[in-house]
Design an enzyme around this catalytic site. Structure first.
Site, PDB file in Angstrom:
ATOM      1  N   GLY A   1      -1.590   4.719  -4.490  1.00  0.00           N
ATOM      2  CA  GLY A   1      -2.113   3.472  -5.022  1.00  0.00           C
ATOM      3  C   GLY A   1      -1.494   2.265  -4.368  1.00  0.00           C
ATOM      4  O   GLY A   1      -0.974   2.332  -3.242  1.00  0.00           O
TER       5      GLY A   1
ATOM      6  N   GLY B   1      -0.375   4.418   0.087  1.00  0.00           N
ATOM      7  CA  GLY B   1      -1.215   5.546   0.481  1.00  0.00           C
ATOM      8  C   GLY B   1      -2.004   6.097  -0.689  1.00  0.00           C
ATOM      9  O   GLY B   1      -2.586   5.354  -1.487  1.00  0.00           O
ATOM     10  N   ALA B   2      -1.989   7.414  -0.826  1.00  0.00           N
ATOM     11  CA  ALA B   2      -2.753   8.070  -1.894  1.00  0.00           C
ATOM     12  C   ALA B   2      -2.232   7.734  -3.282  1.00  0.00           C
ATOM     13  O   ALA B   2      -2.925   7.957  -4.277  1.00  0.00           O
ATOM     14  CB  ALA B   2      -2.717   9.581  -1.685  1.00  0.00           C
TER      15      ALA B   2
ATOM     16  N   GLY C   1      -6.064  -0.270   5.191  1.00  0.00           N
ATOM     17  CA  GLY C   1      -5.182  -1.326   4.721  1.00  0.00           C
ATOM     18  C   GLY C   1      -5.754  -2.711   4.976  1.00  0.00           C
ATOM     19  O   GLY C   1      -5.570  -3.632   4.165  1.00  0.00           O
ATOM     20  N   ASP C   2      -6.467  -2.860   6.091  1.00  0.00           N
ATOM     21  CA  ASP C   2      -7.100  -4.141   6.404  1.00  0.00           C
ATOM     22  C   ASP C   2      -8.229  -4.437   5.414  1.00  0.00           C
ATOM     23  O   ASP C   2      -8.398  -5.582   4.969  1.00  0.00           O
ATOM     24  CB  ASP C   2      -7.653  -4.121   7.822  1.00  0.00           C
ATOM     25  CG  ASP C   2      -6.623  -3.641   8.827  1.00  0.00           C
ATOM     26  OD1 ASP C   2      -5.426  -3.911   8.625  1.00  0.00           O
ATOM     27  OD2 ASP C   2      -7.019  -2.951   9.796  1.00  0.00           O
TER      28      ASP C   2
ATOM     29  N   SER D   1       0.848  -1.192   0.000  1.00  0.00           N
ATOM     30  CA  SER D   1       0.000   0.000   0.000  1.00  0.00           C
ATOM     31  C   SER D   1       0.881   1.239   0.000  1.00  0.00           C
ATOM     32  O   SER D   1       1.724   1.395   0.887  1.00  0.00           O
ATOM     33  CB  SER D   1      -0.910   0.011   1.234  1.00  0.00           C
ATOM     34  OG  SER D   1      -1.784  -1.092   1.229  1.00  0.00           O
TER      35      SER D   1
END
Length: 329
Positions: free
Chosen positions: A225, A222-223, A251-252, A220
């Site tokens: 992608g 974040g913003a 994230g989960d 992950s």
């Protein structure tokens, strides 16, 4: 069926506040209490998608009983391992722009007998699972190698393993070849012991985790992608988000989407992004349901934008400890 393991679950209370003003009396505009813990959130998202899930975790004290009750109300089967300590409670404060301030309690210290009982509970149930998702930090009393032992036992039972943890627990487990690991950008940087400034840096770091034992890496960013790096190469996916309300559990939710969609390939990556994008637009740690998803908004490509700078680069000083751990046999 997706079995989740949360070694350090919690009750999570989230307050939405106008601004975080240190030293002031703050009045929340909204608040909610949810079951907490990374594996717990994966189970909640899987259940919301209409799939069977079993949540294995240590439970102790009134908070543990309340946690089991909340999960039962969501239709989630709980296999609780009784412990003498008390399940922890966490607090999150979310500002209107999505900025999150979180206070995580330490949680109970598990005895050697309780640690073994938790491993045994997973081993007894993982034979019927399509995936075992091992998620979150380890509580006091569990050594970093505990996840490695769990991965080994679940593999012997024939289950595929998704591992979402960080630091020494991650590097120790890599030698048991988890089927997919799911770090965020900071955890990925920590694992390889150097800063990450671009998407290409993240790809190289993911490849190093694969070389150390992970069969696939779902990262992950974040913003920016998400990345999937596996035996077929590297793939990149993203989706626009109009408003970030809370990134607790996003994230989960992504991992749940990935596993619900099969846990391999571009289709699963697209599902991970759709679930993560939906989660950040919901309050607290509320997990998205299928009606919240916008799959058409997700774009995927194997033409990974390697030179793209990360919106939130990981530039802090990193020790070499994790990198050295990855080199150990």
């Amino acid at each position: 069926m997706i079995l989740t393991v949360t070694p350090n679950p919690s009750l999570d209370r989230t307050y939405e506040i106008p601004a975080l003003d240190r030293g002031a009396v703050l009045r929340a505009t909204a608040d909610r209490i949810d079951p907490g813990g990374k594996g717990v959130n994966v189970s909640r998202a899987v259940a919301a998608a209409g799939h069977r899930t079993l949540a294995v975790m240590p439970l102790g004290g009134p908070a543990g009983a309340a946690l089991a009750g909340l999960l039962g109300a969501e239709g989630i089967e709980v296999a609780g391992v009784p412990v003498t300590g008390h399940t922890r409670s966490n607090i999150s404060a979310v500002e209107p722009d999505g900025t999150l301030t979180k206070i995580n309690a330490t949680g109970p210290e598990l005895t050697a007998a309780e640690a073994e009982a938790l491993l045994a509970a997973v081993g007894a149930r993982s034979g019927g699972a399509d995936w075992v998702a091992c998620c979150g930090s380890l509580p006091r009393g569990l050594p970093p190698e505990w996840y490695a032992e769990l991965v080994a036992r679940a593999h012997r039972a024939g289950a595929r393993i998704a591992l979402d943890t960080s630091g020494p627990s991650l590097t120790a487990a890599l030698r048991e070849r988890p089927d997919v690991v799911k770090p965020n950008a900071e955890e990925l940087a920590q694992a390889v012991g150097r800063p990450l400034a671009t998407v290409g840096d993240a790809v190289k770091a993911a490849e190093e985790l694969r070389a150390a034992g992970a069969r696939a890496v779902l990262a992950s960013l974040g913003a920016d992608g998400q990345l999937l790096v596996d035996g077929a190469g590297a793939h990149f996916a993203g989706a626009p988000v109009a408003t970030v309300r809370s990134n607790v559990g996003a994230g989960d939710a992504s991992l749940a989407g990935f596993l619900v969609a099969g846990g391999t390939g571009v289709r699963a990556l697209a599902a991970a992004v759709a679930y993560g994008a939906a989660a950040v637009q919901l309050p607290g740690s509320l997990m998205p349901a299928p009606a919240d998803l916008v799959p058409a908004a997700v774009t995927t490509t194997d033409d990974v934008p390697l030179a793209r700078p990360l919106t939130e680069p990981v530039n802090r000083a990193l020790s070499s400890g994790s990198r050295e751990d990855m080199r150990r046999p």
